[in-house]
Design a protein around this motif. Sequence first.
Motif, PDB file in Angstrom:
ATOM      1  N   PRO A  48       0.739  -1.065   0.032  1.00  0.00           N
ATOM      2  CA  PRO A  48       0.178   0.101  -0.057  1.00  0.00           C
ATOM      3  C   PRO A  48       0.906   1.205   0.026  1.00  0.00           C
ATOM      4  CG  PRO A  48      -0.977  -1.439   1.473  1.00  0.00           C
ATOM      5  CD  PRO A  48       0.258  -2.211   0.937  1.00  0.00           C
ATOM      6  N   CYS A  49       2.130   1.288   0.464  1.00  0.00           N
ATOM      7  CA  CYS A  49       2.846   2.509   0.498  1.00  0.00           C
ATOM      8  C   CYS A  49       3.800   2.589  -0.353  1.00  0.00           C
ATOM      9  CB  CYS A  49       3.808   2.558   1.936  1.00  0.00           C
ATOM     10  SG  CYS A  49       4.947   0.935   1.995  1.00  0.00           S
ATOM     11  N   GLY A  50       3.828   1.413  -1.356  1.00  0.00           N
ATOM     12  CA  GLY A  50       4.658   1.572  -2.627  1.00  0.00           C
ATOM     13  C   GLY A  50       5.383   0.251  -2.831  1.00  0.00           C
ATOM     14  N   GLN A  76      13.662 -10.749   4.111  1.00  0.00           N
ATOM     15  CA  GLN A  76      14.299  -9.437   4.616  1.00  0.00           C
ATOM     16  C   GLN A  76      13.363  -8.560   3.373  1.00  0.00           C
ATOM     17  OE1 GLN A  76      18.424  -7.816   3.717  1.00  0.00           O
ATOM     18  NE2 GLN A  76      18.480  -7.859   6.134  1.00  0.00           N
ATOM     19  N   VAL A  77      12.737  -7.487   3.847  1.00  0.00           N
ATOM     20  CA  VAL A  77      12.051  -6.810   3.042  1.00  0.00           C
ATOM     21  C   VAL A  77      12.638  -5.204   2.800  1.00  0.00           C
ATOM     22  CG1 VAL A  77       9.635  -5.909   2.148  1.00  0.00           C
ATOM     23  CG2 VAL A  77      10.055  -8.237   3.221  1.00  0.00           C
ATOM     24  N   HIS A  78      12.850  -4.791   1.799  1.00  0.00           N
ATOM     25  CA  HIS A  78      13.272  -3.637   1.552  1.00  0.00           C
ATOM     26  C   HIS A  78      12.266  -2.810   0.940  1.00  0.00           C
ATOM     27  CE1 HIS A  78      17.741  -5.228   1.750  1.00  0.00           C
ATOM     28  NE2 HIS A  78      17.002  -6.060   1.574  1.00  0.00           N
ATOM     29  N   VAL A  79      12.268  -1.576   1.594  1.00  0.00           N
ATOM     30  CA  VAL A  79      10.938  -0.470   1.112  1.00  0.00           C
ATOM     31  C   VAL A  79      11.702   0.638   1.054  1.00  0.00           C
ATOM     32  CG1 VAL A  79       8.724   0.224   1.758  1.00  0.00           C
ATOM     33  CG2 VAL A  79       9.354  -1.905   2.400  1.00  0.00           C
ATOM     34  N   PRO A  80      11.913   1.292  -0.150  1.00  0.00           N
ATOM     35  CA  PRO A  80      12.505   2.430  -0.317  1.00  0.00           C
ATOM     36  C   PRO A  80      11.577   3.544   0.094  1.00  0.00           C
ATOM     37  CG  PRO A  80      12.587   1.365  -2.310  1.00  0.00           C
ATOM     38  CD  PRO A  80      11.652   0.499  -1.518  1.00  0.00           C
ATOM     39  N   PHE A  81      12.040   4.719   0.776  1.00  0.00           N
ATOM     40  CA  PHE A  81      11.311   5.613   1.334  1.00  0.00           C
ATOM     41  C   PHE A  81      10.995   6.410  -0.034  1.00  0.00           C
ATOM     42  CE2 PHE A  81      12.418   6.847   5.912  1.00  0.00           C
ATOM     43  CZ  PHE A  81      12.673   5.476   6.345  1.00  0.00           C
ATOM     44  N   PRO A  82       9.899   7.071  -0.194  1.00  0.00           N
ATOM     45  CA  PRO A  82       9.461   8.019  -1.182  1.00  0.00           C
ATOM     46  C   PRO A  82       9.723   9.532  -1.013  1.00  0.00           C
ATOM     47  CG  PRO A  82       7.381   7.586   0.182  1.00  0.00           C
ATOM     48  CD  PRO A  82       8.605   6.516   0.719  1.00  0.00           C
ATOM     49  N   THR A  83      10.162   9.629   0.453  1.00  0.00           N
ATOM     50  CA  THR A  83      10.496  11.091   0.913  1.00  0.00           C
ATOM     51  C   THR A  83      11.853  11.385   0.818  1.00  0.00           C
ATOM     52  OG1 THR A  83      10.350  10.467   2.925  1.00  0.00           O
ATOM     53  CG2 THR A  83       8.181  11.115   1.970  1.00  0.00           C
ATOM     54  N   PRO A  88      16.272  10.286   0.873  1.00  0.00           N
ATOM     55  CA  PRO A  88      17.322   8.914   0.491  1.00  0.00           C
ATOM     56  C   PRO A  88      17.597   7.744   1.510  1.00  0.00           C
ATOM     57  CG  PRO A  88      18.546  11.121   1.369  1.00  0.00           C
ATOM     58  CD  PRO A  88      16.984  11.198   1.374  1.00  0.00           C
ATOM     59  N   PHE A  89      16.644   6.964   1.663  1.00  0.00           N
ATOM     60  CA  PHE A  89      16.597   5.613   2.682  1.00  0.00           C
ATOM     61  C   PHE A  89      15.815   4.876   2.265  1.00  0.00           C
ATOM     62  CE2 PHE A  89      17.451   9.795   5.548  1.00  0.00           C
ATOM     63  CZ  PHE A  89      18.588   9.143   6.215  1.00  0.00           C
ATOM     64  N   THR A  90      16.198   3.664   2.933  1.00  0.00           N
ATOM     65  CA  THR A  90      15.241   2.279   2.622  1.00  0.00           C
ATOM     66  C   THR A  90      15.026   1.660   3.662  1.00  0.00           C
ATOM     67  OG1 THR A  90      16.147   2.086   0.340  1.00  0.00           O
ATOM     68  CG2 THR A  90      15.271   0.304   1.411  1.00  0.00           C
ATOM     69  N   ALA A  91      13.846   1.347   4.066  1.00  0.00           N
ATOM     70  CA  ALA A  91      13.682   0.731   5.251  1.00  0.00           C
ATOM     71  C   ALA A  91      13.590  -0.747   5.013  1.00  0.00           C
ATOM     72  CB  ALA A  91      12.150   1.050   5.549  1.00  0.00           C
ATOM     73  N   VAL A  92      14.559  -1.370   5.852  1.00  0.00           N
ATOM     74  CA  VAL A  92      14.816  -2.706   5.908  1.00  0.00           C
ATOM     75  C   VAL A  92      14.011  -3.474   7.097  1.00  0.00           C
ATOM     76  CG1 VAL A  92      16.559  -4.537   5.762  1.00  0.00           C
ATOM     77  CG2 VAL A  92      16.830  -2.220   4.517  1.00  0.00           C
ATOM     78  N   SER A 134       3.707   2.983   6.494  1.00  0.00           N
ATOM     79  CA  SER A 134       3.120   4.238   5.816  1.00  0.00           C
ATOM     80  C   SER A 134       4.246   5.302   5.924  1.00  0.00           C
ATOM     81  CB  SER A 134       1.890   4.741   6.607  1.00  0.00           C
ATOM     82  OG  SER A 134       1.545   5.894   6.021  1.00  0.00           O
ATOM     83  N   PHE A 135       4.385   6.151   4.944  1.00  0.00           N
ATOM     84  CA  PHE A 135       5.313   7.395   5.084  1.00  0.00           C
ATOM     85  C   PHE A 135       4.704   8.457   5.160  1.00  0.00           C
ATOM     86  CE2 PHE A 135       7.417   4.028   2.720  1.00  0.00           C
ATOM     87  CZ  PHE A 135       8.674   3.856   3.457  1.00  0.00           C
ATOM     88  N   THR A 136       3.266   8.516   5.632  1.00  0.00           N
ATOM     89  CA  THR A 136       2.210   9.685   5.783  1.00  0.00           C
ATOM     90  C   THR A 136       2.662   9.949   7.327  1.00  0.00           C
ATOM     91  OG1 THR A 136       1.069   9.207   3.920  1.00  0.00           O
ATOM     92  CG2 THR A 136       0.374  10.744   5.913  1.00  0.00           C
TER      93      THR A 136
END
Length: 204
Positions: A121-123, A155-162, A164-168, A194-196
């Motif tokens: 849902p976040c991307g 391990q799941v990598h989720v790039p920040f849309p906001t 230069p970071f990636t949540a791992v 969520s990044f909101t």
Amino acid sequence: MADGPAERVERAESFVRQLYSRGSEEIWAPAAPTYATLAERIGATGVSYAALGLFSTSEQERTPTGDVARHDLAEGAAQCAFTLAAVPTEQEAGAVDVVAQGIVAALSKDTLNDVQWLDLPCGPAVSCVTWREYQLGPEVTATAEPAAFVTAEMQVHVPFPTGPFTAVFTLVTASIDHWSQFVDMMGGILQTVSFTDPAEALTE
């Protein structure tokens, strides 16, 4: 993970009392500094959250009277470790697809990795599952015989849309008989990412 050393020590003391709920100061006193030190080391690698999950594997069923009947032969516990880290990555805001594609390419170089693209849902995100087998010597096994020790990691990598970071998100377990349940748990967590800012969402 707490922001300061003092609070990490306080949380470690609380954690060991919950983990060893039937213990005493004799157990808690040496265990707390161990976990506090571990928290310091984990925090230095960028981890912002770490947890240890212990789950009962006892089978239960309802009797005709509605009481719970426990099968003692099936009693046990399943354990997993879960961490969340924010890793700096070179990217422009909003370039999450490009970052995710790069992660897929990098992780796919290891043939032992099962790499999958995820649409959350976040991307976009990338999942990487790896199974490892270790050989244990007879000096550390209960049967005094060599044995294989298998672990599974997601391990799941989720790039920040906001930025230069990636949540791992990382989940590791040796309780492989319950792997499917752990995968479901990880899936549930990922659906909530969520990044909101919640405060901003309420004002919209």
